[in-house]
Design a protein around this motif. Structure first.
Motif, PDB file in Angstrom:
ATOM      1  N   PRO A   1       4.766   0.588 -10.280  1.00  0.00           N
ATOM      2  CA  PRO A   1       3.472   0.161 -10.827  1.00  0.00           C
ATOM      3  C   PRO A   1       2.306   0.873 -10.143  1.00  0.00           C
ATOM      4  N   ALA A   2       1.159   0.832 -10.798  1.00  0.00           N
ATOM      5  CA  ALA A   2      -0.037   1.470 -10.240  1.00  0.00           C
ATOM      6  C   ALA A   2      -0.333   0.879  -8.872  1.00  0.00           C
ATOM      7  N   GLY A   3      -0.695   1.741  -7.923  1.00  0.00           N
ATOM      8  CA  GLY A   3      -1.039   1.272  -6.585  1.00  0.00           C
ATOM      9  C   GLY A   3       0.133   1.293  -5.629  1.00  0.00           C
ATOM     10  N   MET A   4       1.355   1.393  -6.152  1.00  0.00           N
ATOM     11  CA  MET A   4       2.521   1.410  -5.258  1.00  0.00           C
ATOM     12  C   MET A   4       2.563   2.704  -4.440  1.00  0.00           C
ATOM     13  N   GLN A   5       2.935   2.568  -3.182  1.00  0.00           N
ATOM     14  CA  GLN A   5       2.993   3.760  -2.334  1.00  0.00           C
ATOM     15  C   GLN A   5       4.356   4.424  -2.444  1.00  0.00           C
ATOM     16  N   LEU A   6       4.325   5.737  -2.643  1.00  0.00           N
ATOM     17  CA  LEU A   6       5.564   6.500  -2.687  1.00  0.00           C
ATOM     18  C   LEU A   6       5.946   6.945  -1.276  1.00  0.00           C
ATOM     19  N   PRO A   7       7.221   7.272  -1.073  1.00  0.00           N
ATOM     20  CA  PRO A   7       7.615   7.796   0.241  1.00  0.00           C
ATOM     21  C   PRO A   7       6.780   9.031   0.575  1.00  0.00           C
ATOM     22  N   SER A   8       6.520   9.247   1.858  1.00  0.00           N
ATOM     23  CA  SER A   8       5.721  10.416   2.238  1.00  0.00           C
ATOM     24  C   SER A   8       6.487  11.683   1.878  1.00  0.00           C
ATOM     25  N   ILE A   9       5.760  12.778   1.806  1.00  0.00           N
ATOM     26  CA  ILE A   9       6.366  14.066   1.479  1.00  0.00           C
ATOM     27  C   ILE A   9       7.523  14.375   2.414  1.00  0.00           C
ATOM     28  N   ARG A  10       7.306  14.135   3.703  1.00  0.00           N
ATOM     29  CA  ARG A  10       8.340  14.486   4.674  1.00  0.00           C
ATOM     30  C   ARG A  10       9.504  13.518   4.648  1.00  0.00           C
ATOM     31  N   GLU A  11       9.194  12.252   4.404  1.00  0.00           N
ATOM     32  CA  GLU A  11      10.251  11.244   4.327  1.00  0.00           C
ATOM     33  C   GLU A  11      11.172  11.560   3.162  1.00  0.00           C
ATOM     34  N   LEU A  12      10.548  11.883   2.032  1.00  0.00           N
ATOM     35  CA  LEU A  12      11.312  12.190   0.838  1.00  0.00           C
ATOM     36  C   LEU A  12      12.180  13.419   1.050  1.00  0.00           C
ATOM     37  N   ALA A  13      11.595  14.432   1.694  1.00  0.00           N
ATOM     38  CA  ALA A  13      12.350  15.667   1.964  1.00  0.00           C
ATOM     39  C   ALA A  13      13.585  15.361   2.792  1.00  0.00           C
TER      40      ALA A  13
END
Lengths: 212, 288, 127
Positions: free
Chosen positions: C31-43
């Motif tokens: 949903p809008a406003g939800m935080q995605l994993p950081s770039i480095r975390e995702l990597a």
């Protein structure tokens, strides 16, 4: 210079002596004295062994890594090439001083117990002779060790020096009747020290150019 | 982000081999993979970065230091695992630990032991008695245990089984996660490690063929495959590393060149392995 | 947020990430406003390079799906309906085209295709 001391410590740790070194030394000394008391000729053999130990121990850091030295490892550590050279010299001279000193102590004790067999002055000269031998054995091969590492060329020089010194010492003892022994000896020791001091700049220069 | 390493026109001339000029850089928080065939000069490059050999020309700025002496004194901030930086034969894990602690102010003994444990290294076995792969693990553990800003590894995956390689990848990615640390590694095993390498430096015969983002290099070429009948002289001219078999052919080509190919051919993206293989074939063919 | 990457597909990894994140945003899983994993975390989680995840997030931002806030992280942007409708239309078109191709291959007539569509829709309305 603290880094040079650390390098010397690293060199020492390549020797991997299981027991505390002073205990080992003490034990050996006791054995030597007991044997010598029983048979004086043993003493000469012991001296020979000491000469051997003092010269070969010093080489260990240079072949302790599958015929390679610790220099590869040191290249990855925060020390300069100058500090490495000083550290190696410190280690070598340090170890050999300890051995020579120990030899003197044993000889002195024996001399005290059997002053006729071994006058104190002779004991002192033997120990000093050992030290001189060691110093030359560092002074001459070390620059080559620094230049090319532990290779057949270095080993060749090393062996050559041992042979030369042994011949030289025999020559000197033959000559000894003509000159006061302590006088000749004084010059020989001074020469060895000068050689050692002179070999340092050469080692520094060659090691600074060395490819590791 | 600032560069932890900047290399400009780095050159090293030997009698039969010239390396360089190489120019590349590594920003903080990224992984640089060095690829190329054996003898291409990858290890020599790493040795030059560590001042184990002096360059004939060019400059190296590592962690801000521009001279060999400055770099030598700041080497606690570089983690190193090369073939030649191994430990004395008689040492055990504890000996490595105390020696590193002696020289490295940021030595993290707990971390070192954690890694040794993770890698399953026998703590009481003398270094010389360990297998080459295990020796490499000890070197690696030491390189990663003093919070060095830049870690330099030569073929760290060689001699590691797939499990250990996976552990290695995870470790390296965790190492750069805070964006302050970087890793340079040379490798033959391009598969796993290629995916995590942000930048790649491709060296063949001492020449720098490419430096840049891995994705850019991989986007530059495609693989063209087809049945025997489809192989035309124009295709042969455009392509590299032609491989012909009884059932067809394959070759590598610049992506732009492959835009107007006739129908009936399969066009695929390349991976680093394919790149090195096809390019290698081309170099071989040229030599003949 | 879930991302499942496939090594088989000829689709580049950054594209897979973008597609999957877009899908989840559009169907409401993110949903809008939800935080995605950081770039480095995702990597790290996906075992891919930082540059790859950076590119995916950058593309997503350029297309209006997420916002990258320096120092804070990446968040799902409020979705505008135009975008959602466009995405839906494209998905419908793809699905219909697949059905049409299958019908042609199997020799199914257009009239029957229409009937099938109506039946399915009715089924949805009932159930």
């Amino acid at each position: 210079m603290r880094n040079s001391v650390k390098v010397a410590q690293l060199d020492l740790r390549t020797l991997q002596i299981k027991f505390p070194w002073w205990a080992l030394l003490l034990a050996t000394d006791v054995v030597i004295l007991v044997l010598a008391m029983l048979n004086f000729d043993v003493f000469a053999i012991i001296v020979g062994i000491v000469f051997g130990a003092g010269s070969s121990l010093v080489m260990v850091p240079f072949y302790s890594n599958q015929q390679r030295g610790v220099d590869g490892l040191l290249a990855a550590l925060p020390v300069t090439r100058r500090q490495v050279v000083f550290g190696h010299y410190l280690f070598a001279v340090g170890v050999q001083c300890v051995i020579a000193l120990n030899l003197f102590v044993v000889a002195a004790i024996y001399s005290f117990l059997r002053p006729d067999d071994l006058p104190l002055s002779v004991a002192a000269m033997v120990a000093l002779g050992a030290l001189t031998f060691f110093l030359v054995l560092v002074a001459v091969p070390f620059p080559f060790l620094m230049r090319v590492g532990y290779s057949s060329a270095t080993i060749g020089i090393y062996t050559g020096v041992i042979v030369l010194v042994v011949i030289g010492l025999n020559f000197l003892s033959a000559l000894g009747d003509n000159f006061s022994p302590s006088f000749t000896f004084g010059w020989v020791v001074a020469g060895a020290v000068a050689l050692l001091v002179g070999s340092v700049p050469l080692s520094l220069h060659w090691y600074s150019k060395r490819e590791l | 982000m600032a560069d932890l390493l900047t290399v400009k026109d780095l050159t090293k001339k030997y009698q039969e081999f010239t390396l360089g000029p190489l120019s590349f850089n590594v920003p903080a928080g990224y992984i640089l993979g060095m690829i190329g065939p054996n003898g291409a000069g990858k290890t020599t490059t790493l040795r030059l970065l560590l001042d184990m050999a002096a360059p004939t020309a060019g400059t190296v700025t590592l962690n801000g230091d521009t001279t060999p002496t400055a770099r030598a004194l700041a080497r606690a901030d570089v983690g190193v695992a090369l073939d030649t930086t191994g430990f004395p034969e008689s040492w055990r894990v504890a000996d490595v630990d105390s020696a590193m602690a002696l020289f490295l102010p940021n030595w993290d003994a707990a971390r070192f032991h954690e890694l040794i444990q993770l890698f399953g290294v026998a703590k009481k076995t003398a270094y010389k008695k360990l297998s080459r792969g295990t020796q490499a693990k000890v070197n690696l553990a030491a390189a990663l245990s003093h919070d060095a800003k830049l870690v330099i590894l030569d073929e760290p995956a060689a001699g590691l089984d797939p499990i250990a390689r996976d552990q290695l990848m995870t470790l390296l990615q965790a190492y750069i996660e805070d964006g302050q640390h970087s890793v340079i590694l040379s490798s033959h095993i391009t598969g796993d490690l290629a995916r995590i390498a942000d930048y790649v430096l491709y060296i063949v015969g001492g020449h720098q063929l490419f430096f840049g983002e891995t994705a850019t290099l991989l986007d530059r070429y495609v693989l063209v495959k087809g049945g025997r009948g489809k192989l035309t002289p124009e295709l042969k001219k455009l392509g590299l590393g032609l491989r012909e078999t009884a059932v067809g052919f394959s070759l590598m080509m610049r992506t732009e060149a492959a835009r107007n190919l006739p129908a009936g051919l399969t066009i695929e993206p390349v991976d680093l392995d394919a790149l090195m293989i096809y390019y290698g074939k081309e170099v071989q063919a040229d030599a003949q | 947020m879930q991302v499942v990457q496939s090594n088989q597909a000829g689709v580049p990894i950054y594209q897979q990430i973008e597609d999957q994140v877009k899908t989840q945003i559009l169907n409401g899983d993110c949903p809008a406003g939800m935080q995605l994993p950081s770039i480095r975390e995702l990597a790290k989680d996906l075992k891919i390079s930082v540059i790859t995840t950076t590119r995916a997030y950058r593309d997503l931002e350029a297309q209006g799906y997420v916002t990258n806030m320096q120092g804070k992280g990446t968040f799902v942007a409020p979705q505008d309906n135009e975008l959602i409708r466009e995405h839906a239309l494209r998905a419908i078109e793809n699905g219909l085209q697949t059905a049409i191709d299958a019908a042609r291959l199997g020799g199914v007539e257009t009239a029957e295709l229409h009937t099938m569509l109506d039946t399915l829709l009715e089924g949805e309305n009932d159930g």
